[in-house]
Write an enzyme that holds these catalytic residues in place. Structure first.
Site, PDB file in Angstrom:
ATOM      1  N   LYS A   8       0.684 -15.384  -1.935  1.00  0.00           N
ATOM      2  CA  LYS A   8       0.898 -16.353  -3.003  1.00  0.00           C
ATOM      3  C   LYS A   8       1.833 -17.470  -2.572  1.00  0.00           C
ATOM      4  CE  LYS A   8       2.148 -16.772  -7.897  1.00  0.00           C
ATOM      5  NZ  LYS A   8       2.410 -16.044  -9.150  1.00  0.00           N
TER       6      LYS A   8
ATOM      7  N   ARG B 262      -6.862  -7.570  -9.385  1.00  0.00           N
ATOM      8  CA  ARG B 262      -6.448  -7.009  -8.106  1.00  0.00           C
ATOM      9  C   ARG B 262      -7.672  -6.561  -7.317  1.00  0.00           C
ATOM     10  NH1 ARG B 262      -2.409  -9.037  -9.426  1.00  0.00           N
ATOM     11  NH2 ARG B 262      -0.315  -8.188  -9.726  1.00  0.00           N
TER      12      ARG B 262
ATOM     13  N   ARG C 297       2.953 -16.656 -15.778  1.00  0.00           N
ATOM     14  CA  ARG C 297       1.966 -16.063 -16.675  1.00  0.00           C
ATOM     15  C   ARG C 297       2.372 -14.644 -17.050  1.00  0.00           C
ATOM     16  NH1 ARG C 297      -3.082 -13.488 -16.117  1.00  0.00           N
ATOM     17  NH2 ARG C 297      -2.666 -13.236 -13.900  1.00  0.00           N
TER      18      ARG C 297
END
Length: 269
Positions: A131, A266, A66
């Site tokens: 992640k 964030r 992305r």
């Protein structure tokens, strides 16, 4: 020397066996290397009907994430594939599609025994805040055809010892959370089965039918967040997502709805 299950080569026949009753729902192509599995399907001819097309690559040389970021992959160290889905006219595309794909990944991995899985809006799968996988959804031009989306997925299996990306922190791989790693053919089939199941639900009832399940795994639920991009910044408390898949942030000025994925989310410090 014998191979562990996770080192077995990707095989269309093996994946088909693991797909069972859904074998005929997919048309699978495995390639040793390509620039991008999403590009392979974006550029290919579009049939009017037929099974869901799947392209799997052992290695991508120009994988995309992305916001123009690169997605790296390594032979045997990642599972990288893209699928092309056709939806009936009037189906709720694209809103919420990346969230549904993320939820499908989480459900498939939970069934395999992975714990601590979380979802970060709009397209990241985390384990305890790190992640593990990313999703890229791209829409194909309509030209009078039913809505069509290419959904790409990259899942880290084993990161190289010298792995480093300047813009990436807090990255993990499946090997740290599932021992032993499963056969990649089984893993791919499990992901495809769950994608098929949830996309069917999504096409029939929209994201509203899956919103609660996504909310339960929201990594930032009720936490202070900062959203930057589109030449503005918003800070507030993450209030989850709405029935369209838009991010909700509770600010001093009220509830803000963010639908564009071209922003950065964030934790606020």
């Amino acid at each position: 020397m014998s191979l562990s299950n996770s080192d077995l080569p990707l095989s269309s026949d093996a994946v088909v066996r693991h797909l069972g009753a859904l074998a005929s729902a997919f048309a699978l192509r495995i390639v040793p290397e390509c620039a991008s599995t999403n590009s392979e399907l974006m550029d290919a001819a579009q049939p009017d009907d037929g099974p869901v097309e799947v392209v799997v690559a052992e290695c991508q040389t120009a994988g995309r994430g992305r916001r123009g970021r690169q997605w790296q992959s390594w032979p045997g160290g990642s599972l990288t594939f893209s699928t092309r889905w056709r939806f009936r006219p009037g189906a709720p595309v694209p809103a919420g599609l990346s969230l549904v794909a993320g939820l499908a990944v989480v459900r498939a991995l939970e069934k395999l025994g992975v714990e601590g899985l979380q979802l970060k809006w709009p397209n990241d799968v985390l384990v305890h805040g790190h992640k593990l996988a990313g999703i890229l959804v791209e829409l194909l031009p309509g030209r009078g055809r039913p809505p069509t989306a290419v959904v790409g997925l990259g899942l880290n299996l084993r990161l190289p010892a010298d792995f480093s990306l300047p813009e990436q922190t807090g990255v993990t791989d499946l090997g740290h959370h599932l021992d032993p790693l499963p056969d990649r053919n089984l893993l791919l089939a499990a992901l495809l089965i769950e994608l098929h199941r949830l996309f069917d639900t999504y096409a029939a009832a929209g994201f509203a039918a899956l919103r609660g399940a996504w909310q339960q795994r929201n990594a930032f639920a009720d936490l202070p967040v900062r959203i930057s991009g589109d030449q503005h910044e918003i800070t507030g408390i993450c209030a989850g997502v709405d029935e369209d898949g838009a991010l909700l942030v509770r600010t001093d000025d009220g509830l803000v709805r963010i639908l564009s994925g071209e922003v950065s989310l964030r934790i606020a410090t």
